[in-house]
Write a protein that holds these residues in place. Structure first.
Motif, PDB file in Angstrom:
ATOM      1  N   PRO A 147       0.738  -1.112  -0.003  1.00  0.00           N
ATOM      2  CA  PRO A 147       0.095  -0.052  -0.073  1.00  0.00           C
ATOM      3  C   PRO A 147       0.937   1.336  -0.004  1.00  0.00           C
ATOM      4  O   PRO A 147       0.747   2.199   0.795  1.00  0.00           O
ATOM      5  CB  PRO A 147      -0.915  -0.066   1.089  1.00  0.00           C
ATOM      6  N   VAL A 148       1.659   1.573  -0.850  1.00  0.00           N
ATOM      7  CA  VAL A 148       2.639   2.626  -1.214  1.00  0.00           C
ATOM      8  C   VAL A 148       2.278   3.256  -2.394  1.00  0.00           C
ATOM      9  O   VAL A 148       2.999   4.380  -2.342  1.00  0.00           O
ATOM     10  CB  VAL A 148       4.102   2.296  -0.834  1.00  0.00           C
ATOM     11  N   SER A 149       1.678   2.780  -3.292  1.00  0.00           N
ATOM     12  CA  SER A 149       1.363   3.403  -4.762  1.00  0.00           C
ATOM     13  C   SER A 149       2.547   2.927  -5.657  1.00  0.00           C
ATOM     14  O   SER A 149       3.513   3.905  -5.530  1.00  0.00           O
ATOM     15  CB  SER A 149       1.053   4.933  -4.660  1.00  0.00           C
ATOM     16  N   SER A 150       2.608   2.042  -6.325  1.00  0.00           N
ATOM     17  CA  SER A 150       3.635   1.737  -7.373  1.00  0.00           C
ATOM     18  C   SER A 150       3.474   2.873  -8.392  1.00  0.00           C
ATOM     19  O   SER A 150       4.687   3.367  -9.048  1.00  0.00           O
ATOM     20  CB  SER A 150       3.310   0.469  -8.037  1.00  0.00           C
ATOM     21  N   THR A 151       2.236   3.509  -8.740  1.00  0.00           N
ATOM     22  CA  THR A 151       2.197   4.493  -9.834  1.00  0.00           C
ATOM     23  C   THR A 151       3.253   5.744  -9.433  1.00  0.00           C
ATOM     24  O   THR A 151       3.874   6.220 -10.079  1.00  0.00           O
ATOM     25  CB  THR A 151       0.833   4.815  -9.993  1.00  0.00           C
ATOM     26  N   ALA A 152       2.931   6.229  -8.249  1.00  0.00           N
ATOM     27  CA  ALA A 152       3.422   7.256  -7.592  1.00  0.00           C
ATOM     28  C   ALA A 152       5.085   7.069  -7.678  1.00  0.00           C
ATOM     29  O   ALA A 152       5.513   7.904  -8.010  1.00  0.00           O
ATOM     30  CB  ALA A 152       3.188   7.479  -6.190  1.00  0.00           C
ATOM     31  N   HIS A 153       5.497   5.805  -7.333  1.00  0.00           N
ATOM     32  CA  HIS A 153       6.784   5.369  -7.211  1.00  0.00           C
ATOM     33  C   HIS A 153       7.503   5.520  -8.523  1.00  0.00           C
ATOM     34  O   HIS A 153       8.779   6.102  -8.836  1.00  0.00           O
ATOM     35  CB  HIS A 153       7.305   4.146  -6.365  1.00  0.00           C
ATOM     36  N   VAL A 154       6.756   4.612  -9.446  1.00  0.00           N
ATOM     37  CA  VAL A 154       7.381   4.683 -10.843  1.00  0.00           C
ATOM     38  C   VAL A 154       7.454   6.063 -11.497  1.00  0.00           C
ATOM     39  O   VAL A 154       8.524   6.420 -12.239  1.00  0.00           O
ATOM     40  CB  VAL A 154       6.857   3.797 -11.731  1.00  0.00           C
ATOM     41  N   VAL A 209      -0.260  12.272   2.612  1.00  0.00           N
ATOM     42  CA  VAL A 209      -1.956  12.389   3.295  1.00  0.00           C
ATOM     43  C   VAL A 209      -2.350  10.834   3.528  1.00  0.00           C
ATOM     44  O   VAL A 209      -2.738  10.315   4.461  1.00  0.00           O
ATOM     45  CB  VAL A 209      -2.728  13.012   2.310  1.00  0.00           C
ATOM     46  N   GLY A 210      -2.043  10.095   2.414  1.00  0.00           N
ATOM     47  CA  GLY A 210      -2.361   8.523   2.396  1.00  0.00           C
ATOM     48  C   GLY A 210      -1.491   7.775   3.572  1.00  0.00           C
ATOM     49  O   GLY A 210      -2.130   6.833   4.245  1.00  0.00           O
ATOM     50  N   GLY A 211      -0.529   8.198   3.672  1.00  0.00           N
ATOM     51  CA  GLY A 211       0.347   7.520   4.771  1.00  0.00           C
ATOM     52  C   GLY A 211       0.029   7.563   6.131  1.00  0.00           C
ATOM     53  O   GLY A 211      -0.070   6.877   6.939  1.00  0.00           O
ATOM     54  N   VAL A 212      -0.418   9.098   6.435  1.00  0.00           N
ATOM     55  CA  VAL A 212      -1.184   9.413   7.621  1.00  0.00           C
ATOM     56  C   VAL A 212      -2.486   8.731   8.043  1.00  0.00           C
ATOM     57  O   VAL A 212      -2.650   8.085   9.093  1.00  0.00           O
ATOM     58  CB  VAL A 212      -1.284  11.045   7.597  1.00  0.00           C
ATOM     59  N   MET A 230      -7.821   6.030  -8.264  1.00  0.00           N
ATOM     60  CA  MET A 230      -7.549   6.525  -9.645  1.00  0.00           C
ATOM     61  C   MET A 230      -6.690   7.686  -9.462  1.00  0.00           C
ATOM     62  O   MET A 230      -6.175   8.535 -10.408  1.00  0.00           O
ATOM     63  CB  MET A 230      -9.044   7.117  -9.972  1.00  0.00           C
ATOM     64  N   ILE A 231      -6.466   8.334  -8.328  1.00  0.00           N
ATOM     65  CA  ILE A 231      -5.623   9.645  -7.926  1.00  0.00           C
ATOM     66  C   ILE A 231      -4.174   9.153  -7.807  1.00  0.00           C
ATOM     67  O   ILE A 231      -4.138   8.412  -6.788  1.00  0.00           O
ATOM     68  CB  ILE A 231      -6.057  10.365  -6.822  1.00  0.00           C
ATOM     69  N   PRO A 232      -3.369   9.334  -8.719  1.00  0.00           N
ATOM     70  CA  PRO A 232      -1.917   8.851  -8.520  1.00  0.00           C
ATOM     71  C   PRO A 232      -1.488   9.009  -6.934  1.00  0.00           C
ATOM     72  O   PRO A 232      -1.423  10.241  -6.834  1.00  0.00           O
ATOM     73  CB  PRO A 232      -0.942   9.576  -9.624  1.00  0.00           C
ATOM     74  N   GLY A 233      -0.881   8.112  -6.484  1.00  0.00           N
ATOM     75  CA  GLY A 233      -0.281   8.340  -5.106  1.00  0.00           C
ATOM     76  C   GLY A 233      -1.110   7.646  -4.021  1.00  0.00           C
ATOM     77  O   GLY A 233      -0.724   7.517  -2.819  1.00  0.00           O
ATOM     78  N   THR A 234      -2.489   7.561  -4.632  1.00  0.00           N
ATOM     79  CA  THR A 234      -3.268   6.914  -3.358  1.00  0.00           C
ATOM     80  C   THR A 234      -2.949   5.439  -3.196  1.00  0.00           C
ATOM     81  O   THR A 234      -3.028   5.007  -1.807  1.00  0.00           O
ATOM     82  CB  THR A 234      -4.901   6.871  -3.805  1.00  0.00           C
ATOM     83  N   SER A 235      -2.815   4.613  -3.947  1.00  0.00           N
ATOM     84  CA  SER A 235      -2.196   3.040  -4.051  1.00  0.00           C
ATOM     85  C   SER A 235      -3.625   2.373  -4.205  1.00  0.00           C
ATOM     86  O   SER A 235      -4.588   2.585  -3.003  1.00  0.00           O
ATOM     87  CB  SER A 235      -1.495   2.856  -2.805  1.00  0.00           C
ATOM     88  N   ARG A 236      -3.541   1.499  -5.086  1.00  0.00           N
ATOM     89  CA  ARG A 236      -4.832   0.881  -5.474  1.00  0.00           C
ATOM     90  C   ARG A 236      -4.892  -0.241  -4.093  1.00  0.00           C
ATOM     91  O   ARG A 236      -5.865  -0.350  -3.359  1.00  0.00           O
ATOM     92  CB  ARG A 236      -4.659  -0.267  -6.612  1.00  0.00           C
ATOM     93  N   ARG A 284       5.477   5.881   2.897  1.00  0.00           N
ATOM     94  CA  ARG A 284       4.724   6.742   2.049  1.00  0.00           C
ATOM     95  C   ARG A 284       5.203   8.152   2.451  1.00  0.00           C
ATOM     96  O   ARG A 284       5.200   8.814   1.438  1.00  0.00           O
ATOM     97  CB  ARG A 284       3.203   6.583   2.116  1.00  0.00           C
ATOM     98  N   ILE A 285       4.957   8.280   3.759  1.00  0.00           N
ATOM     99  CA  ILE A 285       5.240   9.854   4.200  1.00  0.00           C
ATOM    100  C   ILE A 285       6.668  10.284   3.984  1.00  0.00           C
ATOM    101  O   ILE A 285       7.075  11.318   3.466  1.00  0.00           O
ATOM    102  CB  ILE A 285       4.916   9.793   5.795  1.00  0.00           C
TER     103      ILE A 285
END
Length: 268
Positions: free
Chosen positions: A23-30, A121-124, A160-166, A253-254
Motif C-alpha cells: 500500500p505505497v502506490s507503485s504508480t507514484a513511485h514509478v 496524506v495517504g500515509g497518515v 484513480m488519484i496517483p499516489g493513493t495506492s490501489r 509513504r510519508i
C-alpha cells in the motif's frame, strides 16, 4: 526511449514490482523515479508494458488457488459467491476507469507535486487506521459477503488519484468494514488480478499508436525486473502484515512523499 539506459529501465522495473502489491502506490513511485531519472515514455507506454510482469507474478503465485476455485464453481456455492464478490469489487473501478481514463492520464499523472502530497496524506490515514482498535469479523476472503466486496471496490476507486495506492485504498476500506489485516491484504491480491488486467488492456489499447518496439531491450529489462521483484513481494507480504501490520508502509509513504517534495523544490 531509445537513448535511455538499461540501468534506468532496471530501476523502474524493480520499483514497479516491489511496490505494486503493497500500500505505497507503485504508480507514484514509478512516476517520481522516472521524473528524477529523466526517463521519458510517450503515453507512459513503458510503465504500461512492464506492469504485465507484476500481473504475471501474482497469477503464478496464486495459480493453484485459482485453479481450485475454478474447479469448485460447479458444485460449491462458496466458490461461486467468492467469484461474484471479486467481480462486484472490480466493477466500480472498471466503470470509472473507462470513463475518466484520459483525464487521469493526461492531468493527474503529470502532476508530481500532487502525487507527493497524496503519498503523505495517504500515509497518515493508513497509519491512523492501522492503529485503530478494530475488531475484525471476517478473517477468510472466501467468507466475504458480496455486499462487503462491492464496498471495498468503491474504496479502490480512490486509487484513480496517483499516489493513493490501489492496494492501500482497498486494504484501508476492508479494515474499516471489519476484516482482519491478513485477509484484507489477500483480498487486495485477488482484486488486483481483474483490475490490473483491465487497466493494462485499456492502457495498451489507448496507447497502441505510441508503442515503439524498437525499445524492446528496455521493456524486456523492466518487465523481468518487475516480475521477479513482484514475485518476492507477493510470497512474503501476508506473513509480514500479519506480524507487523501496515504502519511500516504508512511511514514509507510519508518519507517518500516528503523526499519527493524536497527533490522537486531543489531540482524541479
Amino acid at each position: 526511449m531509445a537513448d535511455q539506459s538499461i540501468i534506468s529501465a532496471l530501476i523502474l522495473g524493480l520499483i514497479e514490482g516491489l511496490t505494486e502489491f503493497i500500500p505505497v502506490s507503485s504508480t507514484a513511485h514509478v512516476l517520481l523515479a522516472g521524473h528524477f531519472l529523466g526517463f521519458k515514455s510517450p503515453g507512459n507506454t513503458f510503465a504500461v508494458l512492464i506492469q504485465l510482469g507484476a500481473i504475471l507474478a501474482i497469477l503464478l503465485v496464486y495459480f493453484q488457488r485459482l485453479l481450485q476455485i475454478a474447479l469448485a464453481l460447479p458444485t460449491s456455492e462458496k466458490a461461486r459467491r467468492f467469484l461474484l464478490s471479486v467481480l462486484l469489487a472490480f466493477l466500480p473501478a472498471a466503470v470509472i476507469g473507462a470513463i475518466a481514463h484520459d483525464f487521469i492520464k493526461a492531468v493527474l499523472f503529470e502532476t508530481p507535486v500532487l502525487i507527493c502530497i497524496v503519498l503523505i496524506v495517504g500515509g497518515v490515514i493508513l497509519y491512523a487506521i492501522d492503529r485503530l482498535p478494530l475488531q475484525p469479523r471476517y478473517r477468510d476472503v472466501m467468507d466475504y459477503p458480496p455486499s462487503l466486496a462491492f464496498k471495498i471496490g468503491l474504496f479502490q476507486c480512490l486509487a484513480m488519484i496517483p499516489g493513493t495506492s490501489r492496494s492501500g485504498a482497498t486494504i484501508a476500506g476492508a479494515l474499516l468494514m471489519g476484516t482482519d489485516k491478513r485477509s484484507a491484504a489477500e483480498f487486495s491480491f485477488f482484486l488486483a488480478m481483474p483490475t490490473m488486467l483491465g487497466a493494462f488492456t485499456l492502457d495498451l489499447y489507448k496507447n497502441r499508436n505510441a508503442l515503439d518496439f524498437n525499445d524492446a531491450s528496455l521493456i524486456a529489462v523492466g518487465f523481468i525486473a518487475a516480475f521477479v521483484s513482484a514475485l518476492l513481494v507477493v510470497r512474503s507480504l501476508l506473513n509480514f502484515v500479519s506480524s507487523r501490520g501496515f504502519a511500516p508502509f504508512a511511514i514509507w509513504r510519508i518519507v517518500v512523499g516528503i523526499a519527493g517534495l524536497i527533490g522537486l523544490w531543489l531540482f524541479g
